[in-house]
Design a protein around this motif. Sequence first.
Motif, PDB file in Angstrom:
ATOM      1  N   THR A  16       5.281 -47.928  16.735  1.00 36.06           N
ATOM      2  CA  THR A  16       6.594 -48.056  17.594  1.00 36.06           C
ATOM      3  C   THR A  16       7.667 -47.417  16.801  1.00 36.06           C
ATOM      4  OG1 THR A  16       6.868 -50.386  16.609  1.00 36.06           O
ATOM      5  CG2 THR A  16       5.776 -49.829  19.012  1.00 36.06           C
ATOM      6  N   GLN A  17       7.421 -47.284  15.322  1.00 38.81           N
ATOM      7  CA  GLN A  17       8.680 -46.646  14.710  1.00 38.81           C
ATOM      8  C   GLN A  17       7.869 -45.945  13.422  1.00 38.81           C
ATOM      9  OE1 GLN A  17      10.769 -50.367  13.111  1.00 38.81           O
ATOM     10  NE2 GLN A  17       9.767 -49.627  11.269  1.00 38.81           N
ATOM     11  N   ILE A  19       6.327 -43.266  10.861  1.00 39.42           N
ATOM     12  CA  ILE A  19       5.524 -42.294  10.721  1.00 39.42           C
ATOM     13  C   ILE A  19       4.324 -42.453  12.177  1.00 39.42           C
ATOM     14  CG2 ILE A  19       3.485 -41.495   9.480  1.00 39.42           C
ATOM     15  CD1 ILE A  19       5.049 -42.061   7.007  1.00 39.42           C
ATOM     16  N   ARG A  39       3.251 -55.534  16.363  1.00 37.20           N
ATOM     17  CA  ARG A  39       3.220 -56.880  16.588  1.00 37.20           C
ATOM     18  C   ARG A  39       4.152 -57.150  17.590  1.00 37.20           C
ATOM     19  NH1 ARG A  39       4.354 -58.071  10.387  1.00 37.20           N
ATOM     20  NH2 ARG A  39       5.612 -56.276  10.994  1.00 37.20           N
ATOM     21  N   ASP A  65      -1.579 -57.934  16.216  1.00 36.24           N
ATOM     22  CA  ASP A  65      -1.423 -58.129  14.823  1.00 36.24           C
ATOM     23  C   ASP A  65      -2.670 -57.605  14.264  1.00 36.24           C
ATOM     24  OD1 ASP A  65      -0.799 -58.716  12.133  1.00 36.24           O
ATOM     25  OD2 ASP A  65       0.245 -60.788  12.729  1.00 36.24           O
ATOM     26  N   ASN A  92      -2.766 -46.719  10.967  1.00 40.82           N
ATOM     27  CA  ASN A  92      -1.513 -46.421   9.989  1.00 40.82           C
ATOM     28  C   ASN A  92      -0.756 -47.537   9.542  1.00 40.82           C
ATOM     29  OD1 ASN A  92       0.981 -44.724   9.613  1.00 40.82           O
ATOM     30  ND2 ASN A  92       1.816 -46.340  11.083  1.00 40.82           N
ATOM     31  N   TYR A 153      -0.288 -52.193  -3.565  1.00 43.60           N
ATOM     32  CA  TYR A 153      -0.195 -51.315  -2.644  1.00 43.60           C
ATOM     33  C   TYR A 153      -1.032 -49.982  -3.023  1.00 43.60           C
ATOM     34  CZ  TYR A 153       2.212 -47.890   0.360  1.00 43.60           C
ATOM     35  OH  TYR A 153       2.568 -46.882   1.230  1.00 43.60           O
ATOM     36  N   LYS A 157      -4.377 -48.573  -1.542  1.00 47.13           N
ATOM     37  CA  LYS A 157      -4.276 -47.259  -0.917  1.00 47.13           C
ATOM     38  C   LYS A 157      -5.266 -46.204  -1.515  1.00 47.13           C
ATOM     39  CE  LYS A 157      -1.006 -47.296   2.568  1.00 47.13           C
ATOM     40  NZ  LYS A 157      -1.059 -46.932   3.940  1.00 47.13           N
TER      41      LYS A 157
HETATM   42  N1  LIG Z   1       7.587 -44.475   4.416  1.00 45.39           N
HETATM   43  C1  LIG Z   1       6.914 -43.721   3.420  1.00 45.39           C
HETATM   44  O1  LIG Z   1       7.697 -43.109   2.683  1.00 45.39           O
HETATM   45  C2  LIG Z   1       5.631 -43.647   3.397  1.00 45.39           C
HETATM   46  C3  LIG Z   1       5.053 -42.919   2.210  1.00 45.39           C
HETATM   47  C4  LIG Z   1       3.801 -42.943   2.161  1.00 45.39           C
HETATM   48  C5  LIG Z   1       2.758 -43.528   2.926  1.00 45.39           C
HETATM   49  N2  LIG Z   1       3.298 -44.197   3.630  1.00 45.39           N
HETATM   50  C6  LIG Z   1       2.476 -45.128   4.769  1.00 45.39           C
HETATM   51  O2  LIG Z   1       2.659 -44.404   6.028  1.00 45.39           O
HETATM   52  C7  LIG Z   1       2.315 -45.589   7.068  1.00 45.39           C
HETATM   53  C8  LIG Z   1       3.542 -45.852   8.018  1.00 45.39           C
HETATM   54  O3  LIG Z   1       4.658 -46.320   7.193  1.00 45.39           O
HETATM   55  P1  LIG Z   1       6.164 -46.149   7.657  1.00 45.39           P
HETATM   56  O4  LIG Z   1       6.966 -46.458   6.803  1.00 45.39           O
HETATM   57  O5  LIG Z   1       6.357 -45.419   8.806  1.00 45.39           O
HETATM   58  O6  LIG Z   1       5.981 -48.003   8.280  1.00 45.39           O
HETATM   59  P2  LIG Z   1       7.159 -48.508   9.055  1.00 45.39           P
HETATM   60  O7  LIG Z   1       8.520 -47.741   9.337  1.00 45.39           O
HETATM   61  O8  LIG Z   1       7.242 -49.905   8.347  1.00 45.39           O
HETATM   62  O9  LIG Z   1       6.232 -48.915  10.489  1.00 45.39           O
HETATM   63  C9  LIG Z   1       5.377 -49.745  10.548  1.00 45.39           C
HETATM   64  C10 LIG Z   1       4.970 -49.960  12.079  1.00 45.39           C
HETATM   65  O10 LIG Z   1       3.634 -50.747  11.946  1.00 45.39           O
HETATM   66  C11 LIG Z   1       4.136 -52.045  12.843  1.00 45.39           C
HETATM   67  N3  LIG Z   1       3.274 -52.970  12.010  1.00 45.39           N
HETATM   68  C12 LIG Z   1       3.719 -53.662  10.920  1.00 45.39           C
HETATM   69  N4  LIG Z   1       2.971 -54.493  10.682  1.00 45.39           N
HETATM   70  C13 LIG Z   1       1.807 -54.662  11.740  1.00 45.39           C
HETATM   71  C14 LIG Z   1       0.811 -55.413  11.856  1.00 45.39           C
HETATM   72  N5  LIG Z   1       0.347 -56.349  11.219  1.00 45.39           N
HETATM   73  N6  LIG Z   1       0.151 -55.354  13.092  1.00 45.39           N
HETATM   74  C15 LIG Z   1       0.514 -54.397  13.845  1.00 45.39           C
HETATM   75  N7  LIG Z   1       1.474 -53.406  13.851  1.00 45.39           N
HETATM   76  C16 LIG Z   1       2.291 -53.602  12.695  1.00 45.39           C
HETATM   77  C17 LIG Z   1       5.452 -52.016  12.810  1.00 45.39           C
HETATM   78  O11 LIG Z   1       5.898 -52.569  14.131  1.00 45.39           O
HETATM   79  P3  LIG Z   1       6.330 -54.170  13.981  1.00 45.39           P
HETATM   80  O12 LIG Z   1       7.069 -54.424  12.650  1.00 45.39           O
HETATM   81  O13 LIG Z   1       7.102 -54.621  15.151  1.00 45.39           O
HETATM   82  O14 LIG Z   1       4.765 -55.026  13.989  1.00 45.39           O
HETATM   83  C18 LIG Z   1       5.891 -50.464  13.016  1.00 45.39           C
HETATM   84  O15 LIG Z   1       5.697 -49.904  14.307  1.00 45.39           O
HETATM   85  C19 LIG Z   1       1.833 -46.717   6.183  1.00 45.39           C
HETATM   86  O16 LIG Z   1       0.435 -46.718   5.896  1.00 45.39           O
HETATM   87  C20 LIG Z   1       2.482 -46.543   4.825  1.00 45.39           C
HETATM   88  O17 LIG Z   1       1.990 -47.024   3.675  1.00 45.39           O
HETATM   89  C21 LIG Z   1       4.892 -44.277   4.231  1.00 45.39           C
END
Ligand SMILES: NC(=O)c1ccc[n+]([C@@H]2O[C@H](COP(=O)([O-])OP(=O)(O)OC[C@H]3O[C@@H](n4cnc5c(N)ncnc54)[C@H](OP(=O)(O)O)[C@@H]3O)[C@@H](O)[C@H]2O)c1
Length: 254
Positions: A16-17, A19, A39, A65, A92, A153, A157
Amino acid sequence: MDLNLRKKNVLITGSTQGIGRRIANLFAKEGANVAICSRSPESVNKAVSEISLIGDGKIIGSSCDIKNKEDYVSWINDMANELGGVDIFIPNVSAGGGTGSEKNWWENFEIDILGTVRGVEAVVPLMEQGQGGSIVMISTTAAIETFVAPQSYNAMKAALITYAKQLSQAHGDKGIRINSVSPGPIYFDGGAWDKIKTSNEIFYEQTEKTHALGRLGTPEEVANAVVFLSSSVSSWITGVNLVVDGGYTKRVQF
Ligand SMILES: NC(=O)c1ccc[n+]([C@@H]2O[C@H](COP(=O)([O-])OP(=O)(O)OC[C@H]3O[C@@H](n4cnc5c(N)ncnc54)[C@H](OP(=O)(O)O)[C@@H]3O)[C@@H](O)[C@H]2O)c1
């Protein structure tokens, strides 16, 4: 280049938000049918409405979840039934970083590792019923070079990259490709690096300068790599870990 994604059925967790959402947007733009989750039912409904405006594929979703096995496996089966199968799966969701307690280790194990393992075990039989498929795991550069501090983490990963490689060997004969994408620091409004920019400006600026390209990445730049690896245009690529980091990491990747 035609990515041949029209009418392909794609499941993306945590979409929903950030990546995951940009990955969903791009698949929709390519004409794929997309299933999303998070969630929050409100966030899912809002995202489904918005993504539906992007392409002409079917866009569906429901709250789930990843931590709850029953809920999660039901989400996969319900989405697959509604779309008519699964061609592409992107696990993801992450529990994110954090130091100092066993809680972080349990959460990264439950969400990052088991969230991926349970998803793979549910989708592989569905992909076998179709014409094979593609799975792209989302790792991080924190898995492949030391980053900030010892933390679950980074280690969990890293485990995903090994798991993806082994899966690629085990399921290649079924026409299923499995790869990983490891993004470096990614900036978007409301994301982890937006918070770091406010709370620790010096660290943020140092991080920017560490990138060969002089800036943090965007979630769209990660989505481009994930969608490419998911598509049949990358039909001869399996078991790789594609680092998408604008030159943030410094190792030579042989
Ligand atoms: N951002 C970075 O700089 C970065 C860098 C390297 C790798 N990554 C990886 O990229 C991926 C996405 O990261 P992001 O930064 O885009 O994350 P984010 O902005 O925190 O978004 C996470 C998404 O997952 C949902 N979510 C979280 N916990 C959940 C659960 N238990 N069950 C179902 N949905 C859940 C959230 O919605 P709700 O909270 O409403 O559930 C949201 O839609 C992750 O694997 C992260 O480790 C990110």
